[in-house]
Motif scaffolding. Structure first.
Motif, mmCIF file in Angstrom:
data_model
loop_
_atom_site.group_PDB
_atom_site.id
_atom_site.type_symbol
_atom_site.label_atom_id
_atom_site.label_comp_id
_atom_site.label_asym_id
_atom_site.label_seq_id
_atom_site.Cartn_x
_atom_site.Cartn_y
_atom_site.Cartn_z
ATOM 1 N N TYR A 33 57.221 55.476 -42.467
ATOM 2 C CA TYR A 33 57.532 54.938 -41.206
ATOM 3 C C TYR A 33 57.199 53.576 -41.089
ATOM 4 O O TYR A 33 56.580 52.816 -41.854
ATOM 5 N N THR A 34 58.084 52.893 -40.196
ATOM 6 C CA THR A 34 58.023 51.655 -39.899
ATOM 7 C C THR A 34 56.861 51.208 -39.171
ATOM 8 O O THR A 34 56.242 52.128 -38.444
ATOM 9 N N PRO A 35 56.531 50.177 -38.873
ATOM 10 C CA PRO A 35 55.152 49.740 -38.194
ATOM 11 C C PRO A 35 55.514 49.952 -36.704
ATOM 12 O O PRO A 35 54.364 50.485 -35.840
ATOM 13 N N GLU A 36 56.689 49.757 -36.174
ATOM 14 C CA GLU A 36 57.052 50.208 -34.661
ATOM 15 C C GLU A 36 56.736 51.526 -34.596
ATOM 16 O O GLU A 36 56.349 51.978 -33.513
ATOM 17 N N GLU A 37 57.425 52.515 -35.583
ATOM 18 C CA GLU A 37 57.193 53.843 -35.126
ATOM 19 C C GLU A 37 55.681 54.410 -35.314
ATOM 20 O O GLU A 37 55.405 55.049 -34.437
ATOM 21 N N ARG A 39 53.212 52.430 -34.018
ATOM 22 C CA ARG A 39 52.558 52.183 -32.856
ATOM 23 C C ARG A 39 53.182 53.193 -31.772
ATOM 24 O O ARG A 39 52.402 53.533 -31.049
ATOM 25 N N GLU A 40 54.510 53.699 -31.754
ATOM 26 C CA GLU A 40 54.937 54.164 -30.517
ATOM 27 C C GLU A 40 54.304 55.859 -30.938
ATOM 28 O O GLU A 40 54.121 56.222 -29.912
ATOM 29 N N ARG A 41 54.131 56.404 -31.948
ATOM 30 C CA ARG A 41 53.592 57.569 -32.243
ATOM 31 C C ARG A 41 52.145 57.343 -31.644
ATOM 32 O O ARG A 41 51.395 58.310 -31.015
ATOM 33 N N ARG A 43 50.861 55.225 -29.423
ATOM 34 C CA ARG A 43 50.665 55.078 -28.066
ATOM 35 C C ARG A 43 50.819 56.477 -27.261
ATOM 36 O O ARG A 43 50.197 56.746 -26.483
#
Length: 55
Positions: A33-37, A39-41, A43
Motif C-alpha cells: 500500500y502507498t501511504p495515501e492508500e 490514509r484513505e483506508r 479515514r
C-alpha cells in the motif's frame, strides 16, 4: 521411541517454516500500500466507526 521424537521434531520444524511463510506474505501485502492508500483506508474506517450508533 526415538522415531517418534524425530517425527515430532520434523513436524515442529515444518510448523515454524509455514508460520514464517504466512508472516512474510502478510508483510509483503501490507507494504504494497502507498501511504495515501493507508490514509484513505484509515479515514474511511474512522468515519464508519464514528457514524455507527452506540447501543
Amino acid at each position: 521411541m526415538r522415531r517418534w521424537w524425530k517425527i515430532l521434531g520434523l513436524a515442529a520444524f515444518a510448523g515454524v517454516a509455514a508460520t514464517g511463510v504466512v508472516i512474510a506474505r502478510a508483510e509483503r501485502r501490507r507494504r504494497a500500500y502507498t501511504p495515501e492508500e493507508i490514509r484513505e483506508r484509515l479515514r474511511a474506517r474512522h468515519a464508519e466507526a464514528t457514524s455507527a450508533p452506540t447501543p
